[in-house]
Enzyme design. Structure first.
Site, mmCIF file in Angstrom:
data_model
loop_
_atom_site.group_PDB
_atom_site.id
_atom_site.type_symbol
_atom_site.label_atom_id
_atom_site.label_comp_id
_atom_site.label_asym_id
_atom_site.label_seq_id
_atom_site.Cartn_x
_atom_site.Cartn_y
_atom_site.Cartn_z
ATOM 1 N N TYR A 233 0.813 -1.217 0.000
ATOM 2 C CA TYR A 233 0.000 0.000 0.000
ATOM 3 C C TYR A 233 0.846 1.267 0.000
ATOM 4 O O TYR A 233 1.912 1.311 0.598
ATOM 5 C CB TYR A 233 -0.889 0.045 1.252
ATOM 6 N N ASP B 185 -16.170 -8.734 -0.361
ATOM 7 C CA ASP B 185 -16.874 -7.510 -0.776
ATOM 8 C C ASP B 185 -17.976 -7.825 -1.787
ATOM 9 O O ASP B 185 -19.064 -7.251 -1.736
ATOM 10 C CB ASP B 185 -15.899 -6.521 -1.407
#
Length: 300
Positions: free
Chosen positions: A100, A257
């Site tokens: 990230y 998700d």
């Protein structure tokens, strides 16, 4: 139009890296959920994505990307100096790990302004947030968001929480526990993953995870459990679901998700909790056979 809003952080996604060549997309846990809710709901539903982006070249790709795929940008705001975050997916035998770059993410400011939060959720039948949404915020931002969700719930909006525990985003385990528990008290529907919950809260079983969130005030809890038995609680009744078809995944990014999006889409159309679970599982089974978090809308 009826309105579903998912609030969180979308990022530039790099996936499918081979020979130093990467595929660029835009994704993020709450955006992924909004994407699959959009794919599951009829056209009389307005599906909005609530976040804050920057003014940089990558940020400016987001509004057009959302619009082109049927997602509304009426909950999208811009920060004058911050930028959009970035992550890259590395795969080993279908299981993913992430790198990230998000320290200056504009989405970290999404709950700094209460008026902005109110604009994001105005008129929504359902609002979805995640533990990642909470984890990236300042302490005051977390308090603002939870207070706003409590207010929305009191006014009749259905609040959905996926705890989606990512410990690298939290200051420490105790802060994560306290914040997620406080957010759970604002939620009608909670969609935890057992392995995450066991690691943070020490739950010995999916039933224990379910009961903890029932005790927090949720009316519906679905404990996702990989290839194991799923525990479902809905309006006072609890039952296991097992025997769901398993597939050999290409990429598990976005599996939970996509389950959330299709599950919520089914509930919003009045389907039973069992039908909604099967809809969520069917969507997740498709997604894990695809590289990256988002299957193109035309393929759905």
């Amino acid at each position: 139009m009826k309105r579903f809003v998912s609030i969180g952080e979308c990022m530039v996604e790099l996936s499918g890296g081979t020979n130093d060549l990467w595929r660029m997309g835009i994704a993020g846990d709450t955006l992924n959920t909004a994407w699959y809710a959009r794919a599951s709901l009829p056209d009389d539903w307005r599906v909005s994505y609530g976040t804050v982006i920057g003014c940089d070249a990558f940020s400016t790709k987001v509004p057009a990307f959302l619009t082109a795929n049927g997602l509304h940008t009426d909950a999208l705001f811009t920060h004058p100096t911050r930028s959009i975050g970035l992550y890259a997916i590395s795969l080993t035998n279908g299981e993913r790990s992430f790198s990230y770059w998000r320290d200056t993410s504009a989405a970290k400011t999404l709950a700094d302004d209460l008026a902005m939060l109110e604009a994001m959720t105005e008129g929504a039948e359902m609002v979805h947030v995640s533990g990642i949404t909470l984890a990236i915020l300042s302490v005051q931002g977390r308090q603002n968001l939870i207070a706003h969700l409590l207010d929305c719930r009191a006014k009749g909006t259905k609040i959905v929480l996926d705890p989606n525990i990512r410990m690298r985003l939290w200051e420490d385990a105790e802060t994560a526990k306290q914040t997620i528990t406080a957010a759970a008290q604002a939620a009608d529907i909670i969609l935890p993953s057992f392995d995450d919950e066991a690691a943070l809260f020490g739950d010995a079983s999916p039933q224990e995870t379910s009961q903890r969130y029932i005790d927090a005030g949720a009316t519906t809890v679905v404990v996702k459990n990989g290839s194991g038995t799923m525990i479902v609680h809905d309006h006072g009744k609890s039952f296991p679901i097992d025997g769901l078809e398993m597939v050999d995944p290409v990429d598990t990014t976005g599996a939970g998700d996509s389950f959330n999006g299709a599950f919520l889409g089914a509930l919003l159309q009045g389907q039973s909790i069992l039908s909604a679970v099967h809809a969520g599982h069917a969507m997740a089974a498709k997604v894990v056979m695809h590289h990256g978090a988002l299957i193109p809308m035309d393929a759905l």
